[in-house]
Design a protein around this motif. Structure first.
Motif, PDB file in Angstrom:
ATOM      1  N   TYR A 109       0.787  -1.223   0.000  1.00  0.00           N
ATOM      2  CA  TYR A 109       0.000   0.000   0.000  1.00  0.00           C
ATOM      3  C   TYR A 109       0.824   1.281   0.000  1.00  0.00           C
ATOM      4  N   TRP A 118       0.366   3.249  -3.050  1.00  0.00           N
ATOM      5  CA  TRP A 118      -0.999   3.597  -3.428  1.00  0.00           C
ATOM      6  C   TRP A 118      -1.366   4.953  -2.829  1.00  0.00           C
ATOM      7  N   ALA A 126      -5.861   2.778  -0.791  1.00  0.00           N
ATOM      8  CA  ALA A 126      -5.348   1.664   0.001  1.00  0.00           C
ATOM      9  C   ALA A 126      -6.331   1.283   1.104  1.00  0.00           C
TER      10      ALA A 126
END
Length: 569
Positions: A358, A361, A366
């Motif tokens: 994540y 992201w 996320a």
């Protein structure tokens, strides 16, 4: 899913852990990671929970980390009250009115100020990036250090510490904002002010977590004192339960392992009580390392819960039909005997998404993705109130790869979880107190949260050599203690140094898959700790401690500071 159904219990457990970086021979810190993580990750974790309604978590502290935090706070206080020298060379550079003249020491200081995530901590701040770019001249021509002025050193050491500050500090402290706006030509007074800020942060961390625990916002738990791998202290052959052909060290066992496991547990509890004022109910064993014998030992000390990786449960249920018949098998607590603690199992997939995926992201995307996974789990078995999703991961190293130290992601995650009608953000102890019933487990296959086995700490020739060196030192310790050669002070110094050597961190780094710089730091420190142990025993360190154990040279995600729970890309 109807909100009339019982919500899915979710526990976020953040593990705060650093090994002993002090040399017990002189008290000097060899690496700065305790105070750097304190001013960045430990402070942000506490501040975000304080500021986010409904946020709850389990925070697991290793006692040897707590002791070092306390030591740093005392060291900085002593500097300002009595001008006592600071024992961490990098932190001391903030306090020095003059920088060293020797080229090697100046080079060492500059290199220390480059050890930061390039994308998130260096590239983010143009003034810091410019200073780092200038060091390119030194790669091929280190003699050019003669052209780097004291002002350059003052600026790069200041920016290094500014970059490492937590996002909540950067947002809330006007003094920090002023220094960042100034950007260059920092004075000695500027550096002293920054050192004062660091001292205030480090000195307040433990108390902030204690207050959060008192208010029920967090549950505080512990690891045995110096982060030893309990199952391996107790029995080397436990490593073969998950990997039957694993090569073991030459030594048949760790001498007096059961006694040492008791020491780390009892001393860990004493240290935890010293810092927080109460006895913990839970224990995340080092690296989630568990075995039937280790769980029984935790039960003797009254721990109500422990936790490990999902692969351990997978190995333990491999020859049963439970995995096929119960789609929520990993989202339950288990108990292998009536007297032992409840054992929770980390959702490796969700935990590894936070640890490894994540950070690239957008924070909202996320969190939305993670919540989607949570909702699928919640909807899969409506009406089942005996489930808990356990997300457990390193509470410090993951965030360096996130924008703004994970501030937006973590804040949004707490908000979304706390506000979701079908999810209950809770703690392990509260799960049990509210009636979550552990399921019986016929057997437990020993293993850790990494791949469900102990291959990260044993089996490789370098790792096994690390164990053999420790067994050799422990045998020497036992002989000297049995012969009653030492006075009380020397005996205590040797005892504490032995505990440091028993930590799991050293063998973690050995092997060719980790970056050579990090391997070099930790294998050198391990040999230093072992050599100090011999000297405290009144013995000359053996010659094999002059030989490098492992050189590394590979590439590891996150620089090797974290590993996935399951094997994968």
């Amino acid at each position: 899913m109807s909100t009339s159904q019982p919500p899915l219990k979710v526990v976020l457990c953040w593990h705060m852990h650093q090994p002993e970086y002090r040399s017990y021979a002189d008290g000097v810190y060899q690496l700065p990671w305790v105070y750097l993580h304190a001013i960045k990750d430990y402070i942000d974790m506490a501040a975000i929970i304080e500021a986010t309604p409904g946020a709850r978590a389990v925070i697991n502290f290793v006692p040897i980390l707590l002791d070092q935090i306390e030591d740093y706070a005392a060291d900085i206080h002593a500097f300002f009250s009595a001008r006592t020298p600071i024992r961490d060379p990098l932190l001391a550079a903030l306090a020095e009115s003059e920088f060293p003249l020797e080229h090697e020491r100046r080079l060492a200081l500059i290199r220390a100020c480059l050890r930061a995530n390039e994308k998130r901590l260096i590239q983010r701040f143009p003034a810091y990036r410019r200073l780092v770019d200038m060091t390119g001249l030194l790669k091929d021509n280190p003699e050019d250090i003669a052209y780097f002025s004291d002002q350059y050193l003052a600026d790069i050491v200041t920016w290094y510490h500014l970059a490492w500050l937590g996002e909540t500090v950067r947002r809330d402290d006007a003094r920090v904002r002023h220094l960042m706006k100034k950007a260059s030509f920092f004075s000695h007074e500027d550096r002293l002010q920054l050192l004062e800020i660091i001292g205030q942060i480090v000195g307040a961390i433990v108390e902030r977590y204690r207050v959060l625990a008192q208010s029920g916002r967090v549950e505080l738990s512990m690891t045995p004192y110096a982060h030893p791998m309990l199952p391996l202290l107790l029995d080397f052959s436990s490593a073969r339960e998950a990997v039957p052909e694993m090569p073991l060290p030459s030594a048949p066992c760790y001498p007096g392992g059961l006694e040492r496991a008791h020491w780390h547990l009892s001393q860990g509890i004493r240290s935890f009580e010293h810092h927080f004022g109460f006895r913990p109910q839970g224990c995340w064993p080092a690296e989630g390392g568990v075995s039937a014998a280790a769980l029984a030992l935790l039960g003797e000390y009254g721990f109500r819960w422990t936790a490990t990786g999902a692969s351990v449960l997978g190995n333990s249920l491999a020859n049963t039909d439970r995995l096929q018949s119960d789609s929520g098998a990993f989202h339950r607590a288990y108990r292998i005997d009536d007297a032992g603690p409840a054992c929770f199992f980390r959702d490796d997939g969700l935990s590894d998404l936070i640890g490894f995926t994540y950070h690239d992201w957008h924070g909202d995307d996320a969190v939305a993705n993670l919540m989607h996974h949570m909702e699928n789990i919640a909807h899969a078995r409506p009406g089942d109130d005996n489930r808990v999703v356990s997300i457990v991961l390193d509470g410090e190293n993951a965030w360096e790869a996130y924008p703004e130290n994970g501030y937006h992601f973590i804040t949004a995650l707490y908000r979304q979880l706390a506000g979701h009608p079908d999810i209950e953000l809770t703690t392990f102890s509260d799960c049990l107190a509210q009636g979550l019933a552990p399921v019986g487990l016929e057997k437990l296959v020993a293993g850790s949260w990494v791949y469900g086995n102990f291959s990260t700490w044993m089996g490789d020739k370098d790792k096994n050599q690390g164990w053999d060196l420790l067994c050799q030192a422990k045998a020497a310790y036992d002989r000297v203690i049995a012969e009653d050669r030492l006075d009380e002070v020397s005996r205590e110094r040797a005892l504490w140094q032995l505990a440091v050597c028993e930590g799991s961190d050293w063998c973690w780094w050995f092997g060719d898959y980790n970056p050579s710089d990090s391997v070099g730091d930790f294998e050198r420190l391990y040999r230093l700790h072992l050599s100090n142990l011999y000297r405290f025993l009144g013995l000359e360190p053996p010659q094999n401690l002059l030989q490098i154990i492992s050189t590394g040279g590979g590439y590891a995600e996150q620089g090797g500071v974290m590993r996935r729970g399951q094997a994968g890309p």
